[in-house]
Design a protein around this motif. Structure first.
Motif, PDB file in Angstrom:
ATOM      1  N   CYS A  60       4.654   9.417   8.957  1.00 39.96           N
ATOM      2  CA  CYS A  60       5.017   8.093   9.676  1.00 39.96           C
ATOM      3  C   CYS A  60       5.277   8.559  11.166  1.00 39.96           C
ATOM      4  O   CYS A  60       6.060   9.539  11.530  1.00 39.96           O
ATOM      5  CB  CYS A  60       6.312   7.413   9.440  1.00 39.96           C
ATOM      6  SG  CYS A  60       6.659   5.748  10.280  1.00 39.96           S
ATOM      7  N   VAL A  78       6.279   6.790  13.388  1.00 38.49           N
ATOM      8  CA  VAL A  78       7.588   6.105  14.042  1.00 38.49           C
ATOM      9  C   VAL A  78       8.845   6.752  13.758  1.00 38.49           C
ATOM     10  O   VAL A  78       9.390   7.152  14.562  1.00 38.49           O
ATOM     11  CB  VAL A  78       7.546   4.674  13.519  1.00 38.49           C
ATOM     12  CG1 VAL A  78       9.000   3.976  13.925  1.00 38.49           C
ATOM     13  CG2 VAL A  78       6.425   3.851  13.768  1.00 38.49           C
ATOM     14  N   CYS A  79       8.974   7.179  12.404  1.00 35.44           N
ATOM     15  CA  CYS A  79      10.128   7.935  12.079  1.00 35.44           C
ATOM     16  C   CYS A  79      10.110   9.351  11.535  1.00 35.44           C
ATOM     17  O   CYS A  79      11.074  10.176  11.244  1.00 35.44           O
ATOM     18  CB  CYS A  79      10.908   7.077  10.926  1.00 35.44           C
ATOM     19  SG  CYS A  79      10.262   7.137   9.344  1.00 35.44           S
ATOM     20  N   CYS A 133       5.026   3.325   5.336  1.00 38.57           N
ATOM     21  CA  CYS A 133       6.167   4.349   5.479  1.00 38.57           C
ATOM     22  C   CYS A 133       7.335   3.832   4.370  1.00 38.57           C
ATOM     23  O   CYS A 133       7.690   2.777   4.431  1.00 38.57           O
ATOM     24  CB  CYS A 133       6.857   4.365   6.890  1.00 38.57           C
ATOM     25  SG  CYS A 133       8.225   5.330   6.838  1.00 38.57           S
ATOM     26  N   CYS A 145      11.069   3.717   6.997  1.00 35.17           N
ATOM     27  CA  CYS A 145      11.249   2.650   8.175  1.00 35.17           C
ATOM     28  C   CYS A 145      10.523   1.160   7.517  1.00 35.17           C
ATOM     29  O   CYS A 145      10.325   0.417   8.588  1.00 35.17           O
ATOM     30  CB  CYS A 145      11.239   3.230   9.368  1.00 35.17           C
ATOM     31  SG  CYS A 145       9.306   3.192   9.878  1.00 35.17           S
TER      32      CYS A 145
HETATM   33 ZN    ZN Z   1       8.634   5.331   9.181  1.00 37.19          ZN
END
Ligand code: ZN
Length: 287
Positions: free
Chosen positions: A120, A122-123, A138, A141
């Protein structure tokens, strides 16, 4: 009829509405006529006739490519790394039947995207295929990531009946082709065409017009073909990007396309949209 770019065409019915219905996709994969794409050396496999090779579905594959009439078509993620360099596949493209090119492009781009988006953005946690393989979700998240196509402008600049073509250092000897470059964030197609031509060849252009587009699955580019009129013909070549750039007359371009002996340059291969743009320009009808 004007020539279409290679990789253009409808391909399969992508049946987008089914992608968010895992039960329906599972039922399609269980149909006896469901087909699964075969892979070879990191690319969709071709038969001796240049058509894609398909086999019966074994285990529900993660990528739902779409429907051909009622027949569902799937692909597994190919084993190992998928080469993203077009040069690794150029021999294959020379054999590929144009009718199967859109499906080849979709499957190769999608498989490459899955290989390169395991985590991911983002995270940083692992992601898994979702929506019949047209996204990744994901598990941590809940962010959902979609495959992207990167826009690239590729353009013919014209001045007083002559065409500007350039050669990149990696081209085979003698080849000249249309100049090209990535569209940057916050930029229109027209602005990207003008900027790239100014950066690479030092010319100023007006009247930028869209001509045709082409998906290019190395790894996932949308080639946007354009035509522009140069206000002058003095070139200042960026030698970091190009070996050379020159203006060619219509006669020189025609001789090159016909492969005449002593032609001024070697044209791009038939599967490159640059070839299509040049053929259309020579015909006098870009659109
Ligand atoms: Zn994520």
């Amino acid at each position: 009829m004007l020539p279409d770019p290679f990789f253009a065409g409808p391909g399969l019915d992508r049946a987008d509405a089914l992608r968010c219905q895992p039960d329906r996709i599972g039922a399609l994969a269980a149909q006896p006529d469901a087909r699964q794409l075969e892979w070879e050396n990191g690319a969709p496999a071709l038969g001796g006739d240049g058509r894609l090779r398909w086999s019966a579905v074994t285990q529900a594959p993660p990528l739902f490519l779409g429907l051909d009439g009622e027949v569902p078509h799937f692909s597994d993620l190919p084993p190992g790394n998928v080469p993203i360099d077009s040069r690794a596949h150029f021999g294959l493209l020379g054999q590929l039947d144009a009718a199967d090119a859109p499906v080849f492009a979709a499957a190769l781009s999608l498989a490459n995207w899955h290989r390169r988006h395991l985590f991911c953005s983002v995270c940083g946690e692992p992601t898994a295929p979702n929506r019949g393989g047209w996204s990744r979700a994901c598990g941590s998240c809940a962010a959902e990531h979609y495959p992207r196509a990167d826009p690239v402008v590729i353009m013919l600049a014209e001045h007083d009946g002559r065409l500007l073509l350039g050669r990149q250092p990696q081209y085979p000897p003698g080849r000249f082709s249309a100049l090209a470059g990535f569209v940057e964030p916050g930029e229109t197609i027209e602005a990207a065409v003008a900027r790239e031509l100014h950066e690479e060849a030092g010319i100023v252009v007006r009247d930028v017009r869209y001509v045709a587009s082409q998906p290019w699955p190395f790894p996932s580019t949308l080639m946007i073909g354009a035509h522009a009129v140069a206000t002058g013909d003095t070139l200042t070549i960026d030698r970091q990007e190009l070996d050379d750039a020159r203006w060619f007359s219509r006669g020189e371009v025609e001789a090159a396309l016909h492969g005449e002996e002593g032609a001024a340059f070697l044209p791009p291969p038939r599967f490159a949209i640059a070839r299509t743009l040049i053929e259309r320009w020579v015909s006098g009808r870009l659109k």
